[in-house]
Design an enzyme around this catalytic site. Sequence first.
Site, short mmCIF file in Angstrom:
data_model
loop_
_atom_site.label_atom_id
_atom_site.label_comp_id
_atom_site.label_asym_id
_atom_site.label_seq_id
_atom_site.Cartn_x
_atom_site.Cartn_y
_atom_site.Cartn_z
N MET A 28 0.77 -1.39 -0.27
CA MET A 28 0.57 0.08 -0.13
C MET A 28 1.06 1.46 0.19
SD MET A 28 -1.85 -0.15 3.76
CE MET A 28 -0.51 0.01 5.45
N TYR A 65 4.78 3.67 12.59
CA TYR A 65 3.93 3.73 11.63
C TYR A 65 2.19 2.96 11.64
CZ TYR A 65 5.94 -1.36 11.59
OH TYR A 65 6.13 -2.48 11.63
N GLU A 66 1.47 3.36 9.99
CA GLU A 66 0.46 2.57 10.47
C GLU A 66 -0.55 3.81 11.33
OE1 GLU A 66 -0.24 1.57 7.48
OE2 GLU A 66 1.27 0.15 7.33
N GLY A 67 -0.14 4.90 11.26
CA GLY A 67 -0.59 6.00 12.22
C GLY A 67 0.00 6.45 12.99
#
Length: 594
Positions: A163, A440-442
């Site tokens: 992604m 990461y990933e928010g």
Amino acid sequence: MARYTPPLRDMQFVMHELLDAESILKSLPAYADTGRELIDQVLEEGGKFCAEVLFPLNRSGDEEGCHWDDGAVTTPSGFREAWEQFKAGGWPTLTCDPEYGGQGLPMTVGIAFQEMMNSGNQAWTMYPGLTHGAYSALRAHGTPEQKSMYLPKIVSGQWMATMCLTEPQCGTDLGILRTKAEPQSDGSYRITGNKIFISSGEHDWAENIVHLVLARLPDAPSGTRGISLFLVPKFVPDADGSPGARNAVRCSRIEEKMGIHGNATCALDFDGAVGTLVGEPNKGLQAMFVMMNAARIGVGMQSLGLMEVAYQNSLDYAKERLQMRSLTGVKAPDKPADPIIVHPDVRRMLLTQKAWAEGSRAFACWLGLQADVAAAHPDADERAAAEDLLALLTPVVKAFLTDNGFASTNLALQVYGGHGYIREWGMEQYVRDARINMIYEGTNTIQSLDLLGRKVLLDSGAKLRKFGALVDAFVEEHGTDDEMAEFVNPLTELRQKVEKLTMEIGMKALGNADEAGAAAVDYLRVIGHLVLGYFWARMARVALDRADSDDAFYRAKLATARFYFAKLLPETAGLIRSARTGAAPLMNVELDWF
């Protein structure tokens, strides 16, 4: 010198004795055949792969890292061969839809397997992890043509996926991304822009890599309302589905990172690359959130895996390392000193790791069950209730587990003392690897804002009350049991304090949104403790019911529950006090005072 043993006994306790997963899954037509024997068999065989194949590559992969050469990336020695074994065993297909070649097993099983994979090798596990997230997004939002072309190959592991969100000027704030998508007469798009920090963005494992890319159409509205999602393959498939012409996407570099060296973190340049639209125009963020939410749960599993493997090794070391004598007298008279596990503070560090890992495992497997109910329950109300719990607690499983994972690996390193700081023992790698999970990933601050702002205050606490109802029901059932008082009483008190704190923050935030921002991180940790307190109380109940058993497992479980309530849950008092101080201590500071 490190080792890893899959925690199958504790997983079986959680699945069968705590959650009764078999009964819940049998109520879901899609998973009616997933019984206890099958669950145990899958986890046992999966554990062997993680311990015997992935774990031996963890340190060597960290030391070797990935190699970039004119756009091509080679992964560490043994990584690709392990992937071939993974595919041969059918593991990529485990929880995927049978329509596309999957085995159709529930997420509950997949969650437990994810934990073991990350204990074995977090960097390696990121490659199939991102691929599975892309599978979920395409299955939910792809066109029939995209699904038929890409999903069978992604499910089998023949093709892999990524992604692509982050750009040099935007990470969390995707509303300012610049990547462009120009429509073409044949219905395709030309994608141009630069993406950074793309995990598994280029590698040597698969014949094709499918990138899911956020970009902006020419007439798109500003901000996040103008983001679309595109499927951009490394090789554009021919009509027969085989990889065709090389697309105009190139890896310009791999990042030199603090940890997860075995994963290729890439900068990707799209120079008019051919792509197709996924979902509706300008609604790409909604489609990508399918992948992002799966990834956030996956990051929680990364930290749970690291908690477990670091705990196992620090426990071994504490039993063997001789230093000084016990304060209460000699415990190992046949040795020149006592093992350090006799010292109270070493036990504090070990029990903290154990309590975080076992409590997190119970939480994560239960969350997996909610995902299965949300996906497959025949009753719409049951599906909706599970979806609400899943939405509420996804930011908690990401942030609370990764905060605790970093703390746990640091404690493991501390148990080793100076040897923990030395590479050969393996602990310093776990600390380095664990640190990215909070980012990461928010970032965990973003997760905290999401929990408080979107998941709690936006619906006036409706989702939170659904979880609170589970706590209330447990308290109602066991509140009069004298032997449960040490667990039920603090859980009840915290439940009441959470309700009061939520109302207080909500009222303040009506007048000043910074009040929510100032309280959010503390608030998420309080909610995390409410969740783990609930599961530790439930585990204590099961252990008490087995009190007459000769199995020391239950006595250990009960002792760990007592440690959690005595030593870890009290953190909430300080967190609540801090949250109540509000925004003033933070915002009433002029910029030139920093």
